[in-house]
Scaffold this active site. Structure first.
Site, PDB file in Angstrom:
ATOM      1  N   GLU A   2     -17.524 -55.902  14.123  1.00 38.90           N
ATOM      2  CA  GLU A   2     -16.594 -55.162  13.248  1.00 38.90           C
ATOM      3  C   GLU A   2     -16.462 -53.967  14.286  1.00 38.90           C
ATOM      4  O   GLU A   2     -16.443 -52.725  13.936  1.00 38.90           O
ATOM      5  CB  GLU A   2     -17.584 -54.793  12.209  1.00 38.90           C
ATOM      6  CG  GLU A   2     -17.569 -55.810  11.198  1.00 38.90           C
ATOM      7  CD  GLU A   2     -18.028 -55.590   9.840  1.00 38.90           C
ATOM      8  OE1 GLU A   2     -18.026 -54.629   9.232  1.00 38.90           O
ATOM      9  OE2 GLU A   2     -17.918 -56.583   8.961  1.00 38.90           O
ATOM     10  N   GLU A  56     -19.843 -63.608   8.687  1.00 40.47           N
ATOM     11  CA  GLU A  56     -20.434 -62.881   7.660  1.00 40.47           C
ATOM     12  C   GLU A  56     -19.399 -63.388   6.272  1.00 40.47           C
ATOM     13  O   GLU A  56     -18.178 -63.026   6.370  1.00 40.47           O
ATOM     14  CB  GLU A  56     -20.419 -61.089   7.863  1.00 40.47           C
ATOM     15  CG  GLU A  56     -21.486 -60.956   8.886  1.00 40.47           C
ATOM     16  CD  GLU A  56     -21.294 -59.341   8.868  1.00 40.47           C
ATOM     17  OE1 GLU A  56     -21.179 -58.716   7.928  1.00 40.47           O
ATOM     18  OE2 GLU A  56     -21.529 -58.925   9.994  1.00 40.47           O
TER      19      GLU A  56
HETATM   20  O1  AHR Z   1     -23.791 -57.647   6.134  1.00 41.60           O
HETATM   21  C1  AHR Z   1     -23.827 -56.367   5.883  1.00 41.60           C
HETATM   22  C2  AHR Z   1     -23.149 -55.496   6.706  1.00 41.60           C
HETATM   23  O2  AHR Z   1     -21.504 -55.926   6.295  1.00 41.60           O
HETATM   24  C3  AHR Z   1     -23.234 -55.836   8.272  1.00 41.60           C
HETATM   25  O3  AHR Z   1     -24.059 -55.212   8.957  1.00 41.60           O
HETATM   26  C4  AHR Z   1     -21.640 -55.655   8.733  1.00 41.60           C
HETATM   27  O4  AHR Z   1     -21.180 -56.567   9.944  1.00 41.60           O
HETATM   28  C5  AHR Z   1     -20.765 -55.710   7.408  1.00 41.60           C
HETATM   29  O5  AHR Z   1     -19.878 -54.967   7.393  1.00 41.60           O
END
Ligand code: AHR
Length: 548
Positions: free
Chosen positions: A214, A353
């Protein structure tokens, strides 16, 4: 072989087989029809599977996991230390390892997440660990007792592969390059010797390398151009030296490390520019750098008003599932940009994610992202896995967030107690789909309507495994109505259709330490007669059967 499935109201199909029943029940039936007209019309669904037309491989990496230094994801969830009373092997919980082994977890993404861009690998090796804070997640102490060697030991114990995200936000190319050399060098470099001194003479394998996380927000709030320039350096200099993972000119080495660049994070307009910039650079890349994957993050969440993970009703069930289906649009949107610059689909879209993100459980540290996991999450997981499978030609990796005790996890622990979540069971039921060949499924999903929310009533995917066996998954999203399945297996020489189905009494049913078996799969079997397979799937259920 063409297999035809018909999904419709049980009452209607029975009536069709026994015309005299119609005369007896018609008046009552018409009354029901009048009262339930809108929903009844929406319930008729027809499905067909054509097993003669196969598609892409459903890459096993679609069933990847994510374990971040966040809350009790690592500490307590995986790591209890060798001196703990909780049964462990070199500090890693035996109960958790046994449960995860059954999922055949293809890879685990570590150490983050946002945590990765503040992580310095030297803090977590050797006899003296550096104690720091974890500013991203609750500001708690990070003891670094779980570091590179412990992670690799865990990966080994569960039979998985390492997906390591290097620090591009607050680290340097030099630091990341050293880490990879430390982990993977087979020759006697100073770093390889240090690794041996710390207990592991043989080089580790790193299957996947995340180049930042990110980087448009917690990973450094970079512009697309700045990130792309950094990413090129990391791609070139952060090398994997494991002899087994070396590139072989002119040949495919399946063990070669995959490099994954940061991609979009949801549907905001800025991510179109981001994806475009990275992929355009890829199109013009020189011999000196390369990427094999572009990550995408997308949570099922309402950031303004987070849903509760327990004690909700059908309205919240329907809303959350409606929202999770946005994944399909995002995959389409970013795949289209990738197609523009990479029509041969060399770069995989890695949804590293995804999952539900609800309000923290009352009384928990809000920075620990603790939530319960209900039957709704099981249905949500199946819908997303099916989306990935349908896009298997481009989506070749995904990591649910997160593995243990954080967000939509597989496992919840509390000291010596452990419970498997409904999502765990979905991943277990989907094991046969790992590396299976996608078989197209056509169906009119029908509509499930509740309050002001309408969404497809039924979802399904099919795939053939390496032995040629056909597997079918059916998700009945409808919280109230079962679905009758009828499958024409006349061309398949089938005699049985065993499988498992996952449902529970309520949309918000959960497994707890006290009652761990509320949402567990039970056997189901389709009836095969005269070339027809029939099966009824319960409301709000996930079902996997094989055609044998
Ligand atoms: O999964 C929790 C968080 O969500 C992670 O650390 C981040 O990459 C995302 O914003």
């Amino acid at each position: 072989m063409a297999l035809i499935l018909n999904v419709q109201f049980q009452t209607l199909s029975h009536a069709r087989q026994h015309p005299n029943v119609i005369q007896r029940v018609l008046p009552c039936f018409l009354l029901v029809l009048v009262l339930a007209a809108p929903s009844l019309a929406a319930d008729k669904v027809e499905i067909s599977v054509d097993a003669s037309k196969t598609g892409a491989t459903i890459n096993r990496n679609l069933f990847g996991q994510f374990a971040e230094h966040l809350g009790h994801g690592i500490y307590d969830g995986i790591w209890v230390g060798p001196d703990s009373k909780i049964p462990n092997t070199r500090g890693i919980r035996n109960d958790v390892v046994a449960a995860l082994k059954a999922l055949k977890v293809p890879n685990v993404r570590w150490p983050g997440g946002c945590f990765a861009d503040g992580y310095h690998w030297r803090d977590g090796i050797g006899p003296h660990r550096t104690v720091r804070l974890n500013p991203d997640w609750g500001g708690v102490i990070e003891p670094n007792t779980f570091g590179t060697h412990e992670f690799m030991d865990f990966i080994d114990q569960i039979g998985s592969h390492a997906y390591v995200s290097v620090n591009l936000g607050s680290g340097t190319v030099h630091e990341a390059a050293d880490w990879l050399e430390y982990m993977t060098a087979g020759q006697a470099t100073t770093l390889a010797k240090e690794r041996a001194t710390n207990g592991h003479p043989a080089p580790y394998k790193v299957a996947m390398l995340g180049i930042g996380n990110e980087s448009w927000d917690c990973g450094g709030n970079m512009s697309p151009d700045y990130y792309t320039s950094q990413m090129k350096d990391y791609s070139h200099f952060v090398r994997n030296y494991n002899p087994a993972q070396e590139a072989v000119p002119g040949q495919e080495n399946k063990e070669e490390m995959m490099k994954v660049a940061v991609g979009p994070g949801g549907g905001e307009p800025r991510f179109v520019d981001w994806t475009d910039t990275v992929m355009k650079a890829y199109q013009n890349h020189s011999w000196s750098w390369d990427i094999n994957g572009l990550s995408m993050h997308n949570y099922t969440v309402d950031w303004q008003h987070k849903y509760a993970s327990t004690g909700f009703g059908e309205t919240e069930y329907a809303r959350v599932l409606k929202s999770t289906l946005e994944m399909d649009g995002l995959v389409n949107k970013y795949s289209a940009i990738m197609d523009k610059y990479d029509p041969q689909k060399k770069v995989a879209l890695i949804v590293d994610e995804w999952g539900s993100w609800y309000a923290p459980l009352p009384g928990s540290n809000p920075g620990f992202l603790v939530q319960q996991n209900s039957l709704r999450d099981a249905v949500l997981a199946a819908l997303n896995l099916n989306i990935f499978a349908r896009h298997a030609d481009r989506v070749r990796g995904a990591n649910i967030a997160q593995m243990i005790n954080v967000l939509q996890s597989m496992i919840l622990t509390d000291k010596e107690k452990m419970v498997l979540t409904p999502t765990y069971y979905v991943f277990k039921m989907y094991v046969p789909f790992q590396d299976a060949t996608f078989v197209p499924v056509k169906f009119d999903a029908g509509t499930y309507k509740h309050d002001d929310v309408s969404l497809p009533r039924v979802d399904a995917i099919a795939a053939k495994d390496a032995s040629g066996k056909l597997w079918l998954e059916i998700t009945n999203v409808d919280a109230d109505q079962p679905a009758d399945i009828e499958l024409d297996v006349s061309g398949a020489n089938a005699s049985s259709a065993p499988g498992q189905t996952l449902t529970a009494p309520k949309v918000d049913s959960i497994n707890t330490f006290e009652a761990p078996k509320t949402v567990v799969p039970k056997p189901i079997s389709g009836k095969v007669e005269n070339g027809k397979l029939t099966l009824t799937v319960e409301p709000k259920s996930v079902t996997v059967i094989s055609i044998e």
